[in-house]
Design an enzyme around this catalytic site. Structure first.
Site, mmCIF file in Angstrom:
data_model
loop_
_atom_site.group_PDB
_atom_site.id
_atom_site.type_symbol
_atom_site.label_atom_id
_atom_site.label_comp_id
_atom_site.label_asym_id
_atom_site.label_seq_id
_atom_site.Cartn_x
_atom_site.Cartn_y
_atom_site.Cartn_z
ATOM 1 N N ASP A 126 0.843 -1.143 0.076
ATOM 2 C CA ASP A 126 0.036 0.014 0.199
ATOM 3 C C ASP A 126 0.746 1.248 0.011
ATOM 4 O O ASP A 126 2.045 1.056 0.147
ATOM 5 C CB ASP A 126 -0.833 -0.028 1.127
ATOM 6 C CG ASP A 126 -1.909 1.121 1.361
ATOM 7 O OD1 ASP A 126 -2.294 1.582 0.444
ATOM 8 O OD2 ASP A 126 -2.171 1.385 2.497
ATOM 9 N N GLU B 204 2.394 5.124 -4.082
ATOM 10 C CA GLU B 204 2.228 6.060 -5.280
ATOM 11 C C GLU B 204 3.877 6.282 -5.546
ATOM 12 O O GLU B 204 4.108 6.714 -6.896
ATOM 13 C CB GLU B 204 1.282 6.748 -5.042
ATOM 14 C CG GLU B 204 -0.195 6.341 -5.191
ATOM 15 C CD GLU B 204 -0.389 5.154 -4.002
ATOM 16 O OE1 GLU B 204 0.017 5.399 -2.857
ATOM 17 O OE2 GLU B 204 -1.214 4.360 -4.203
ATOM 18 N N ASP C 176 -9.155 3.777 -1.675
ATOM 19 C CA ASP C 176 -10.098 4.418 -0.601
ATOM 20 C C ASP C 176 -11.222 4.863 -1.133
ATOM 21 O O ASP C 176 -11.473 6.108 -1.268
ATOM 22 C CB ASP C 176 -9.136 5.369 0.261
ATOM 23 C CG ASP C 176 -8.031 4.668 0.856
ATOM 24 O OD1 ASP C 176 -7.963 3.553 0.858
ATOM 25 O OD2 ASP C 176 -6.941 5.574 1.242
HETATM 26 C C1 GLC Z 1 -4.469 3.257 3.068
HETATM 27 C C2 GLC Z 1 -5.041 2.078 2.325
HETATM 28 C C3 GLC Z 1 -6.167 1.414 2.939
HETATM 29 C C4 GLC Z 1 -5.462 0.904 4.438
HETATM 30 C C5 GLC Z 1 -4.981 2.125 5.149
HETATM 31 C C6 GLC Z 1 -4.150 1.790 6.436
HETATM 32 O O1 GLC Z 1 -5.432 4.064 3.146
HETATM 33 O O2 GLC Z 1 -5.546 2.415 1.156
HETATM 34 O O3 GLC Z 1 -6.636 0.045 2.583
HETATM 35 O O4 GLC Z 1 -6.305 0.503 5.481
HETATM 36 O O5 GLC Z 1 -4.016 2.816 4.221
HETATM 37 O O6 GLC Z 1 -3.188 1.111 6.212
#
Ligand code: GLC
Length: 811
Positions: free
Chosen positions: A421, A424, A497
């Protein structure tokens, strides 16, 4: 380089002189190649020397041409993260000729003209029909802020053209009339208008009067695609640096464009079968007792589930590759216990490494110079969950290798997959890295301007390679938020998200279709929405849609209440359970569809326009889609809907719920009671189902069920099987079963052709015939008469697994 220099000198092309004069005049903002001076063919490449630039056309195949432009006589090293290193261009016969007005390259499928006067390109099929034609054509502008060029190609477009693809974009499925940007962005709570979003897939499909083609601009700088937004008659794509390098891919079927694109950028590995099961996630499930309770509740309530995701709070202060020893004192034991109950554990890993002199990863990264630096050599510092962090340079092969090795511990703990995650990359200050941050780019040092859009993909790559390193003969599973073209070689994806709203249910539908047409079928959304709380109806409708998405996971931010299926009232819970059960029943078909994607690049989800491009009615349809070739799904995307309109494409379709047979090429209205998502099966289909299970491979079913939908002409359907867990299938331990329906007069045959060695454990099939009504006189399987049961026009009987021919005599 040497060779280029010589050629430039040899041809007496005064790049510098001409170009600098023009630039000095300051009159022209845009620069053009000008007229052709000379050309040269060497093997499968043609070089065209124009007044102010050089064009290289590479004949990759009879339907793929690669174009590269150099403005100053020197081409860049032709390095790409997108192109599959295993891709080998086939030997392609072609001819190259110089005519009065044009240079002409012809393959067995394409004619490519380069105009001698202005170097513009026109590509036609063999009948002369124009597929793509330069409008302003290739040109470039000075990039005054950073130095270098913005490289642009402008081709002709029209109001009636349609465009698809481009990764995870929101907004209308048909991109005509829009401008889109690729610059991977952490876009918490994005909306229909948000652009850019997480992924960077510079590949689109175009459709002009029924003829499909694609363009893949392999350039990782921030880039833009303007589909007739600025000027209706023009489509431009450009990048803020690097060289213009694009592949033209001819269909004419759009589906074949996607398939060829995945030949170039690579195929997905086969996932472990459990990864296609249901996943449950939340930010975050902790401590251990909560996770155990969660698992127990799934089993108690008999809701199938294969995977539990652990979000960032499992770590010690968000330090990657650590466990919080209070919350998870015995991860190995917990994971092993969960496994006994059929659950696999996936953990999140972000790129930010906490700046903490006592943290071994931080020490190693600093010691070996694995972290990204600013232009003056200082390590870049940015805050994410752990506070100030450094970030590995995943474009440095040494750093990738180091990172891959770090998965040894998690693998030993029994972790089954990894979730990448924030890649980007996301940083709390300023959104992402400053532009001067340095990247190795596999030996092509550059700034973040070029490294940004590939960062997430390179992280997922090194994560996948790490898992593979410790997986032995087992298959690995990764999921990533950010991506560049070619990501499908390493990872599945999700759409980030999103929010608990009906609009987002619709977006999830469009985004997954779009990803699939962009070579990335293994995609899903946070079911129910990451932000906010869905009501029971929205959650139920979303589960129904996601049942047909290759990646199927409920995830939520945790800030807005819980989102386990049992948090909704019983009437919803019961339907949700039924759909998750159905997902498992669907597995033989879903897994076969995945295999077709992994093996041949066939998109798993197909927008109607992708599958039926000759029918104009489909071009702007974005709710209906196909899973494989045989199932058409149309989600209920508004609250309180008791019926909805949808379009059935050509052919005949059975309503899955009522068994009603309907003709295609018409818009119909279907009832949508809460327990039904509109689902249609193509006449002639043979769809394999299995009994539902609490988790994948909970037991070996005695029978699979084949739903046979009567064909009016010869049809073929498939069932692919292997062990679903190891790589033995690569050694031929697999089987493809082809079911052929052949109606002739009052005889109807279903033949089975078996190709492969694998023997699944089931002993037979229950055959369920649809569409035969009362007409059956006699059923013979491999020369033996069988008994059958008929009820409400559905006929059932069982046959041995390896039957050859089933013959039905009808009145
Ligand atoms: C980001 C991710 C989400 C995750 C969060 C905490 O917002 O997109 O899926 O739960 O980070 O790790």
């Amino acid at each position: 380089m040497e060779e280029e220099k010589n050629i430039a000198q040899e041809k007496d092309v005064n790049f510098e002189g001409n170009y600098i004069e023009k630039f000095k005049e300051g009159k022209e903002e845009e620069f053009y190649p000008g007229g052709i001076i000379s050309w040269k063919q060497k093997k499968h490449k043609v070089k065209v020397y124009s007044e102010f630039s050089t064009l290289e056309i590479n004949i990759i195949s009879d339907s793929i041409l690669k174009f590269r432009y150099a403005n100053d006589g020197y081409f860049e090293d032709d390095f790409s993260y997108a192109i599959d290193p295993e891709f080998e261009a086939p030997e392609t016969p072609f001819t190259f000729k110089s005519g009065d007005k044009n240079l002409l390259i012809s393959t067995s499928k394409l004619l490519c003209f380069v105009n001698k006067k202005d170097s513009k390109i026109k590509i036609c099929d063999l009948s002369g029909k124009v597929l793509m034609e330069d409008e302003k054509g290739y040109h470039w502008k000075e990039e005054r802020r950073f130095g270098g060029h913005v490289v642009i190609s402008t081709i002709k477009s029209s109001k009636t053209s349609s465009y698809y693809g481009l990764g995870d974009k929101t907004g209308a499925l048909n991109l005509n009339g829009t401008r889109r940007e690729l610059w991977g962005t952490d876009c918490y709570g994005y909306g229909n208008e948000t652009d850019p979003v997480y992924k960077n897939i510079p590949f689109f499909l175009g459709l002009n009067e029924g003829e499909g083609y694609g363009i893949f601009m392999d350039n990782s700088f921030r880039s833009y695609f303007d589909f007739g937004n600025e000027r209706e008659e023009a489509l431009s794509f450009w990048a803020q640096g690097g060289e213009m390098r694009y592949y033209f891919i001819y269909g004419p079927q759009l589906e074949d464009v996607t398939i060829q694109y995945t030949e170039l950028t690579g195929k997905s590995p086969m996932p472990p079968k459990w990864a296609l099961g249901y996943h449950q996630s939340k930010w975050s499930y902790y401590p251990e007792s909560t996770v155990r309770e969660l698992a127990k509740t799934f089993r108690e309530k008999k809701i199938p589930c294969d995977v539990i995701h652990l979000d960032i709070d499992y770590m010690d202060g968000y330090r990657c590759f650590t466990w919080d020893s209070e919350r998870f004192p015995e991860p190995h034991k917990m994971i092993a216990d969960l496994k006994k109950d059929g659950f696999k554990t996936i953990v999140i890993i972000d790129p930010g490494i906490k700046i903490d002199p006592l943290y071994s990863l931080y020490q190693q990264g600093v010691y070996h110079n694995y972290f990204c630096t600013r232009m003056d050599g200082a390590r870049f510092k940015g805050s994410v969950w752990p506070g100030p962090c450094h970030f590995p340079d995943f474009t440095n092969p040494e750093a990738r290798k180091w990172w891959s090795g770090l998965f040894a511990g998690l693998a030993q703990d029994g972790v089954a997959g990894v979730w990448n995650d924030m890649n980007e990359p996301a940083v709390f200050e300023g959104g992402t890295f400053p532009r001067d941050v340095r990247h190795d780019y596999d030996g092509h040092p550059c700034s973040h301007r070029k490294g940004h859009n590939v960062y997430g993909m390179q992280m997922a790559r090194s994560t996948y390679n790490g898992l593979e390193q410790f997986a032995g003969n087992k298959r690995s599973f990764t999921i990533t938020r950010s991506a560049y073209s070619g990501i499908q070689r390493f990872s599945s994806v999700w759409t980030g998200d999103n929010m608990a709203s009906w609009e987002h249910l619709h977006l999830a539908n469009v985004q997954c279709q779009r990803l699939s047409s962009s070579g990335i079928s293994f995609a899903g959304s946070d079911v129910g929405g990451f932000i906010g709380s869905p009501d029971g109806e929205l959650y139920t409708r979303w589960i129904q849609l996601a049942t047909f998405h290759p990646f199927f996971r409920t995830h939520s931010s945790g800030d807005h209440g819980d989102k386990e299926p049992w948090k909704f009232e019983d009437n919803y819970l019961n339907i949700v359970r039924r759909y998750i059960e159905f997902r498992y029943e669907l597995m033989p078909y879903l897994y076969t569809t995945f295999w077709q994607y992994a093996e041949s690049g066939i998109p798993m989800l197909k927008s109607l326009s992708l599958a039926y491009q000759h029918d104009k009615e489909t071009l702007n349809r974005e709710e209906e889609f196909l899973l494989g070739n045989l199932m058409l799904i149309c989600p209920v995307s508004k609250p309180g809907m008791s019926s909805r309109l949808l379009y059935l494409p050509e052919g005949e379709w059975y309503n899955f719920w009522t068994n009603e047979l309907l003709s295609g090429q018409q818009e119909i209205s279907v009832e949508t009671p809460l327990e039904q998502i509109p689902l249609f099966i193509k006449a002639g289909a043979v769809i394999p189902f299995q009994p539902t299970m609490q988790y994948m491979d909970e037991f070996v079913p005695e029978y699979l069920t084949l739903y046979v939908y009567k064909a009016s002409k010869r049809t073929e359907s498939f069932l692919y099987e292997d062990d679903g867990a190891t790589k033995d299938f690569e050694k031929g331990i697999n089987i493809l079963r082809t079911f052929i329906q052949e109606p002739t007069g009052n005889r109807f045959q279903l033949k089975q052709i078996k190709d492969g060695l694998y023997e699944a454990g089931n002993k037979g099939y229950e055959i369920v015939l649809h569409g035969f009504g009362e007409s059956i006189q006699n059923i013979v399987v491999d020369d033996k008469k069988v008994e059958w049961n008929s009820e409400s026009n559905i006929t059932k009987f069982t046959v041995a697994k390896n039957f050859d021919v089933l013959e039905i005599t009808i009145t």
